[in-house]
Design an enzyme around this catalytic site. Structure first.
Site, PDB file in Angstrom:
ATOM      1  N   SER A   1      48.033  46.615  50.189  1.00  0.00           N
ATOM      2  CA  SER A   1      48.823  45.514  50.757  1.00  0.00           C
ATOM      3  C   SER A   1      50.172  45.995  51.285  1.00  0.00           C
ATOM      4  O   SER A   1      50.874  45.231  51.952  1.00  0.00           O
ATOM      5  CB  SER A   1      49.032  44.420  49.705  1.00  0.00           C
ATOM      6  OG  SER A   1      49.783  44.892  48.618  1.00  0.00           O
TER       7      SER A   1
ATOM      8  N   LYS B   1      54.619  36.959  45.910  1.00  0.00           N
ATOM      9  CA  LYS B   1      55.376  37.992  46.627  1.00  0.00           C
ATOM     10  C   LYS B   1      56.547  37.371  47.390  1.00  0.00           C
ATOM     11  O   LYS B   1      57.664  37.906  47.371  1.00  0.00           O
ATOM     12  CB  LYS B   1      54.452  38.742  47.578  1.00  0.00           C
ATOM     13  CG  LYS B   1      53.441  39.636  46.858  1.00  0.00           C
ATOM     14  CD  LYS B   1      52.491  40.323  47.823  1.00  0.00           C
ATOM     15  CE  LYS B   1      51.536  41.255  47.092  1.00  0.00           C
ATOM     16  NZ  LYS B   1      50.576  41.915  48.004  1.00  0.00           N
TER      17      LYS B   1
END
Length: 794
Positions: free
Chosen positions: A650, A693
């Site tokens: 990611s 996040k």
């Protein structure tokens, strides 16, 4: 840049209470089905339990939190209630082979009845029979038999004595023998007198002795016959006495159990054994303290050890074994210390979970079973052989020990293993027996579509749980907030989670807060309070981590621009809680031929997926910049202040941007963090944990001070996953924070640098002033320098 901003309405799905069509869960009919939206799994389970083949056992596969054990138990109990109750099983003494106790199959409830009846019979044997043998009537009849025997014996001996005397002999009778000896003057002749006889007299004496001896032998046979007759008559008398005492009881039992052949055969053997062991009942009891009387030990053989009692069972049994050790599953043979030695008998045989579940179902968690290797191996063996053996672990391992070997009991049970899908795949691949005996896989779904019909079913499920647990019902605001929380857990605005354990926990905790405020119903504020409190209980590490960023012990810049430096985003998974936090990613470049070097991989801190992401970056550079020149660089990428394992791809978009920045000397704005994986073609692909996040970077920016220029770049395909907290949405509304969604790395470059990335022109160049133009020129210069170095070396 504004064209990539995510609209405010897409940052979170808000469910309006008014659109639900219900005021409270109290007005909703509870869900009728056993479980919510698991039709596929239920059909598989139903197929498995109705399939007569014993190898069609079931593996119920589901991720943690979906309530796989609860679902299996709930469904099986509903099915089991309608099925016939299985028989009782008992162990009884084996009169032919005491080391192999017999397994007795009886109708439900009859095992306990037979045990009680045999206990009463034993009580009768213990008390009445010894008393009868000591009674005056028995003693009189016994004496008469002995007197009759003695009269007949004396008659025979007297006749023989007279005959012997007439021939000049005496009959000598002792306790152990009878003999005839020569006589003189009414007394036995002495040896010297016999020696003094002439040879002729000795011969005649011997002839007479032989004749008398023949008659003595015949008399001896007759006396022995009288003794045998006495014993037979005594036995008949004893049997008559015993039958008088217990005959009626045994015949009553035979009549009671006349429709049960196994019980009749057992009672027949009991009667036979009692009559064969009359002397045990006539023995006097032992008087020494601490030593069991012989009769007490002997009478234990007539007890019944009820292994499985289904007298109170309605339908088929459903057993959940949470500690499947070998003895807990298969039973064991207990022992007791006696005179310094361990002894056992059939009354010390104890059942296991398989015995209790026989005729029904047993639910086992695969991770529990695999902890006990012997349990797993023995379970497979039992399924294949269709029998339950109770034996010591040593015997199962092949270690020879002297012990009981109870007859195996036929196994008639459906086994339901519950566990994570990974266990199923591993066992199916590496255990050759597993696919043979667990032929049915039932898979639980972990989410459902967030449609209006599913909303109704979900609300019915909430109503059912409130009813079952005695919780206060939810009002429309509470329902809406729980549905939103379900969507948050699913990680997709178009899905509702089926991890009902977490939903049920929140309902219980929200009910607690509703009680504290004396509210009649659970409202949205109570649900929100429960969610916040649950997060607060688990967020200590998150607070400590954010404090390190606040004090610059973990260094993150949220303003200004830097070359070769960017903020990536990571997830910390604590099991019950996850949170996001930023990572400073830096890149360096030099002339060389090594290509892109991953410091995390070199330090053995990078996982395989992360390594794959790094290799994709190399492929991206080759496609975009190696079409007219070789790549002559050595670039390194590092997660600064990262001391743990780095896994996942990611951060590959952030890593690519850092590489482009350092090669092209293009500064990247530090107030923007990015998450997303990148393909070889530069496409930004979706990732997990997007909400955590974003929140992680927002909290750090909030701590350091929001400037209005900060934000997070996410993959466009992750917009459907956004369920941000209200304070973050409020900051976005005010313009203090931004969320951008991109589809390609080129779009991300534009946001991070304020410059266009640039498209490759027909002449093989990128437009002047674009980021890719600067990178391309830098790589071209590096290639030329590398070429000149090669010439100098030659």
């Amino acid at each position: 840049m504004d064209k990539y901003l995510v609209p405010i309405k897409d940052l979170r799905l808000h469910i309006s209470p008014e659109t639900l069509g219900v005021k409270t869960t109290q007005q909703v009919l509870p869900l009728k089905e056993e479980v919510l939206a698991q039709e596929r799994a239920i059909e598989a389970i139903r197929f498995g339990i109705t399939m007569p083949d014993p190898h069609y056992n079931i593996y119920l596969s589901g991720v943690s939190g979906t309530g796989i054990t609860y679902i299996a138990t709930k469904f099986l109990k509903e099915v089991a209630k309608k099925q016939p109750t299985p028989p009782d099983w008992s162990y009884v003494y084996n009169f032919q082979n005491p080391d192999v106790p017999k397994a007795l199959k009886l109708p439900p409830g009859k095992g306990r009845e037979l045990q009680k009846d045999m206990d009463e019979l034993v009580t009768t044997l213990r008390t009445r029979i010894p008393a009868v043998f000591e009674s005056e009537d028995y003693q009189t009849r016994s004496l008469e038999l002995h007197q009759d025997f003695e009269r007949k014996r004396h008659r025979l001996l007297n006749a023989l004595a007279s005959k012997a005397e007439s021939e000049g002999f005496l009959l000598l009778v002792s306790q152990v023998s009878m003999m005839v000896v020569p006589a003189k003057d009414g007394r036995p002749m002495r040896e010297e007198e016999i020696k003094a006889l002439s040879e002729e007299e000795k011969r005649r004496l011997e002839e007479k002795r032989e004749k008398i001896q023949q008659e003595l032998n015949e008399t001896t046979k007759q006396v022995r016959q009288l003794e045998r007759e006495l014993r037979e008559k005594h036995k008949e008398l004893d049997n008559e006495v015993i039958y008088f005492v217990v005959g009626h009881s045994i015949e009553s039992l035979r009549e009671k159990y006349q429709d049960i052949p196994e019980a009749l055969n057992y009672l027949k053997e009991v009667k036979k054994d009692i009559l064969q062991n009359v002397e045990m009942f006539k023995a006097k009891p032992e008087t020494r303290p601490g030593i069991p009387a012989p009769l007490e030990n002997f009478l234990k053989r007539y007890q019944v050890n009820v292994l499985v009692d289904n007298s109170l069972t309605q339908g088929a049994p459903v057993v959940i074994e949470t500690n499947p050790t070998y003895p807990n599953l298969f039973g064991n043979i207990e022992r007791e210390a006696r005179f310094g030695a361990l002894v056992t008998d059939f009354t010390m045989i104890r059942p296991g979970a398989l015995h209790r579940a026989n005729g029904g179902y047993i639910v086992l968690r695969i991770c529990d079973v695999l902890k006990w290797f012997l349990s797993w191996e023995a379970l497979k063996q039992a399924i294949r052989n269709q029998e339950i053996k109770i034996e010591d672990i040593g015997v199962f391992l092949g270690i020879t020990t002297r012990t009981l070997k109870p007859q195996p009991i036929p196994l008639n049970v459906k086994i339901v293993l519950t566990g994570d899908p990974v266990f199923y795949h591993l066992l199916y691949t590496y255990d050759e027996v597993f696919p043979e005996i667990f032929k049915v896989k039932a898979e639980l779904d972990w989410d459902i579509d967030a449609t209006s019909d599913c909303y109704k079913a979900y609300i019915a499920c909430l109503a059912k749980f409130c009813e079952e647990e005695g919780l206060r019902h939810l009002d429309e605001t509470g329902i809406a907030r729980v549905l939103e929380y379900s969507i948050e857990l699913s990680g997709d605005k178009e899905k509702l989670t089926l991890k009902m354990r977490e939903i049920n926990d929140i309902l219980k905790e929200a009910n607690y807060w509703a009680i504290q405020t004396e509210s009649e119903f659970v409202k949205a504020e109570h649900v929100q309070k429960a969610i916040e409190e649950k997060q607060h209980r688990s967020s200590l590490l998150q607070e400590k981590t954010y404090d390190l960023f606040k004090r610059n012990l973990l260094w993150i810049e949220t303003d200004g621009a830097k070359i070769g430096q960017i903020n990536g985003l990571a997830i910390a998974d604590l099991g019950d809680y996850t949170f996001g936090y930023p990572h400073r990613i830096t890149a360096t470049v030099a002339l060389g031929k090594e290509g892109v070097i991953d410091i995390e991989r070199e330090a053995k801190l990078g996982g395989n997926i992360h390594t794959k992401g790094m290799m994709i970056l190399t492929s991206y550079f080759k496609e975009h910049f190696a079409h007219n020149k070789p790549l002559s660089l050595e670039a390194t990428i590092c997660f600064e202040q990262s001391y743990g394992m780095v896994e996942g791809d990611s951060a590959s978009a952030a890593e690519l941007l850092a590489l482009l920045s350092v090669i092209g000397k293009v500064p990247l704005f530090q107030g923007i963090a990015i998450t997303g994986s990148v393909s070889q073609k530069g496409e930004i692909q979706p990732i997990g944990g997007v909400n955590q996040k974003i929140e992680g970077f927002f909290r750090i920016c909030e701590t350091k001070g929001l400037t209005g220029k900060q934000g997070v770049i996410i993959p466009k395909r992750n917009v459907r996953n956004l369920m941000l907290k209200e304070d973050i949405i409020e900051a976005v509304k005010k313009g203090d924070f931004s969320i951008w969604a991109v589809e390609t790395i080129e779009q991300a470059i534009e946001i991070m640098t304020g410059k266009p990335a640039g498209k490759l022109q027909p002449d093989g160049k990128y437009p002047e002033g674009s980021v890719f133009s600067q990178v391309d020129m830098a790589l071209e210069k590096m290639a030329e320098r590398a070429k000149s170095f090669e010439k100098e070396e030659k």
